[in-house]
Design an enzyme around this catalytic site. Structure first.
Site, mmCIF file in Angstrom:
data_model
loop_
_atom_site.group_PDB
_atom_site.id
_atom_site.type_symbol
_atom_site.label_atom_id
_atom_site.label_comp_id
_atom_site.label_asym_id
_atom_site.label_seq_id
_atom_site.Cartn_x
_atom_site.Cartn_y
_atom_site.Cartn_z
ATOM 1 N N LYS A 46 0.821 -1.212 0.000
ATOM 2 C CA LYS A 46 0.000 0.000 0.000
ATOM 3 C C LYS A 46 0.851 1.255 0.000
ATOM 4 O O LYS A 46 0.453 2.262 -0.570
ATOM 5 C CB LYS A 46 -0.937 0.017 1.215
ATOM 6 C CG LYS A 46 -2.140 -0.899 1.095
ATOM 7 C CD LYS A 46 -3.221 -0.441 2.058
ATOM 8 C CE LYS A 46 -4.449 -1.321 2.003
ATOM 9 N NZ LYS A 46 -5.440 -0.922 3.019
ATOM 10 N N LYS A 103 -11.445 -12.283 -9.994
ATOM 11 C CA LYS A 103 -12.579 -12.265 -9.065
ATOM 12 C C LYS A 103 -13.335 -10.944 -9.154
ATOM 13 O O LYS A 103 -12.749 -9.899 -9.450
ATOM 14 C CB LYS A 103 -12.105 -12.524 -7.633
ATOM 15 C CG LYS A 103 -11.354 -11.382 -6.989
ATOM 16 C CD LYS A 103 -11.305 -11.556 -5.454
ATOM 17 C CE LYS A 103 -10.935 -10.229 -4.803
ATOM 18 N NZ LYS A 103 -11.310 -10.090 -3.420
ATOM 19 N N LYS A 156 -14.426 -4.810 -5.775
ATOM 20 C CA LYS A 156 -14.867 -3.414 -5.814
ATOM 21 C C LYS A 156 -13.830 -2.526 -6.484
ATOM 22 O O LYS A 156 -14.126 -1.455 -6.947
ATOM 23 C CB LYS A 156 -15.216 -2.908 -4.423
ATOM 24 C CG LYS A 156 -14.072 -2.911 -3.451
ATOM 25 C CD LYS A 156 -14.524 -2.388 -2.102
ATOM 26 C CE LYS A 156 -13.494 -2.657 -1.026
ATOM 27 N NZ LYS A 156 -13.389 -4.070 -0.656
HETATM 28 P P1 ATP Z 1 -10.955 -5.683 -3.176
HETATM 29 O O1 ATP Z 1 -11.593 -4.983 -4.315
HETATM 30 O O2 ATP Z 1 -10.042 -4.790 -2.356
HETATM 31 O O3 ATP Z 1 -10.368 -7.015 -3.530
HETATM 32 P P2 ATP Z 1 -13.342 -6.839 -2.313
HETATM 33 O O4 ATP Z 1 -14.590 -6.071 -2.041
HETATM 34 O O5 ATP Z 1 -13.300 -7.524 -3.614
HETATM 35 O O6 ATP Z 1 -12.093 -5.949 -2.134
HETATM 36 P P3 ATP Z 1 -12.585 -7.785 0.302
HETATM 37 O O7 ATP Z 1 -12.959 -6.517 0.981
HETATM 38 O O8 ATP Z 1 -11.165 -8.161 0.201
HETATM 39 O O9 ATP Z 1 -13.210 -7.891 -1.170
HETATM 40 O O10 ATP Z 1 -13.334 -9.002 0.975
HETATM 41 C C1 ATP Z 1 -14.491 -8.956 1.782
HETATM 42 C C2 ATP Z 1 -15.043 -10.384 1.875
HETATM 43 O O11 ATP Z 1 -15.713 -10.732 0.660
HETATM 44 C C3 ATP Z 1 -13.973 -11.447 2.079
HETATM 45 O O12 ATP Z 1 -14.453 -12.411 3.004
HETATM 46 C C4 ATP Z 1 -13.800 -12.064 0.715
HETATM 47 O O13 ATP Z 1 -13.410 -13.413 0.779
HETATM 48 C C5 ATP Z 1 -15.187 -11.944 0.116
HETATM 49 N N1 ATP Z 1 -15.116 -11.780 -1.341
HETATM 50 C C6 ATP Z 1 -14.631 -10.694 -1.997
HETATM 51 N N2 ATP Z 1 -14.727 -10.840 -3.337
HETATM 52 C C7 ATP Z 1 -15.285 -12.058 -3.532
HETATM 53 C C8 ATP Z 1 -15.664 -12.789 -4.716
HETATM 54 N N3 ATP Z 1 -15.492 -12.291 -5.930
HETATM 55 N N4 ATP Z 1 -16.220 -14.010 -4.547
HETATM 56 C C9 ATP Z 1 -16.419 -14.532 -3.314
HETATM 57 N N5 ATP Z 1 -16.102 -13.902 -2.171
HETATM 58 C C10 ATP Z 1 -15.539 -12.675 -2.265
#
Ligand code: ATP
Ligand code: LTN
Length: 329
Positions: free
Chosen positions: A111, A192, A195
């Site tokens: 970061k 995956k 966000k």
């Molecule tokens: P980033 O964009 O920073 O990767 P994110 O919103 O995709 O963030 P996190 O904030 O890292 O995800 O994760 C929050 C929760 O949601 C975690 O428990 C993670 O395992 C789950 N999660 C995030 N993306 C997925 C996905 N595409 N499929 C299944 N579970 C997910």
């Protein structure tokens, strides 16, 4: 019952991946665990952010969890900055943690490379996270792989603290819940859904209106060929849609595959869109209700903070005594 703690960044926008991969499980497990969910607004201040937006994002994140079915009668839901123990304990743990071990944190390295201004708060992020956990005598912390090193640090700090000041802190265990289906990005089905994705069109937000959901699913990238088959390597786009459809309509992937064998991609997309719209409808309705009644949300969070404080304050009192601070009265 095991006490579990989880911290959620106040981004305000959750997507279908977050819901299917994490939030849904929290809702389902409310009777089996003594669960504490904390919206970590203080962590959000460690990188550049918009002050005018933070409070609203914090509220929206809490509202989404409530709308998803987190029940404040059975689960403690609160905002990190409402319970002062988090910052107080961070200071105490700052004096237990070493500069060297914090410098080795890979999330900090990653970061900080991306920022032109690196705050001391960003460096201290893992200590604040350790304070979140250690203030509640937590048994288990379910986290993703990316948080493994931070959890290890929280354990090391608790063990070191107990060694130096006597048995005071509960040493938590990390658990890594098996992620069910990894929901993939609709525009880039080998990555995956996230966000921070470059294509907002590829991410289904929980609050996207029905027409937006439909549009995003209809413009999802599919694979060459025309047959609907579950084959994640060979047909990542179609397989992702089958997974989403199955999860949203409560069937298995095999069943979904059988239902659509012989029909084209168009039909699969239409059905997946309808299923997701219906699946999210109750959550969206409940969110609307909460949005119309801001004082109810305030009340729930205030009550959550009181319950959280009732656990954290006595722990903090133990800590103050152990480290040798003079009692006020
Ligand atoms: P980033 O964009 O920073 O990767 P994110 O919103 O995709 O963030 P996190 O904030 O890292 O995800 O994760 C929050 C929760 O949601 C975690 O428990 C993670 O395992 C789950 N999660 C995030 N993306 C997925 C996905 N595409 N499929 C299944 N579970 C997910
Ligand atoms: N760093 C975590 C969020 C977080 C957390 C916590 C998770 C803050 N405090 C305490 C578990 C326990 C993240 O970015 N996912």
């Amino acid at each position: 019952m095991a006490r579990v703690f989880s911290g959620i960044q106040p981004t305000g926008d959750m997507h279908l991946g977050n819901y299917l991969g994490a939030v849904q499980r929290w809702v389902a497990e409310q009777d089996e665990r003594d669960a504490i969910h904390c919206v970590v607004d203080l962590h959000a201040m460690t990188v550049a952010y918009e002050p005018a937006e933070l409070a609203e994002r914090t509220r929206r994140t809490a509202m989404l969890l409530l709308a998803a079915g987190i029940d404040p009668e059975r689960t403690i839901l609160f905002v990190q900055s409402h319970v002062r123990v988090h910052t107080e304990l961070t200071w105490v743990l700052n004096c237990v943690a070493s500069f060297g071990e914090l410098r080795r944190m890979t999330q900090f390295k990653e970061k900080s490379e991306a920022q032109d201004f690196v705050s001391a708060g960003l460096f201290d992020y893992p200590v604040l996270m350790a304070a979140d956990i250690l203030a509640y005598d937590v048994d288990e912390v379910p986290v993703g792989e990316d948080q493994r090193q931070h959890l290890e640090l929280a354990r090391d700090l608790a063990i070191r603290f107990n060694h130096r000041f006597g048995d005071t802190l509960v040493v938590p265990r990390a658990t890594f819940p098996s992620v069910g289906a990894r929901v993939k990005d609709l525009q880039n089905p080998t990555a995956k859904m996230s966000k921070s994705s470059e294509s907002p069109q590829g991410t289904l937000l929980l609050l996207d209106p029905p027409q937006v959901i439909t549009k995003k699913i209809k413009s999802a990238v599919t694979d060459s060929g025309t047959d609907v088959r579950y084959a994640p390597e060979e047909k990542p786009g179609v397989s992702n849609l089958l997974e989403i459809l199955a999860a949203a309509s409560g069937t298995t992937i095999e069943q979904a595959e059988a239902d659509f064998a012989g029909s084209g991609y168009g039909k699969l997309k239409t059905s997946a869109a309808e299923a997701v719209v219906e699946y999210l409808r109750p959550l969206q309705d409940r969110y609307e209700e909460l949005a119309r009644d801001p004082s109810e949300v305030t009340r729930v969070l205030e009550l959550g903070a009181e319950k959280a404080e009732a656990i954290a304050e006595p722990v903090m009192a133990r800590i103050r005594a152990a480290v040798g601070l003079l009692p006020r009265s």
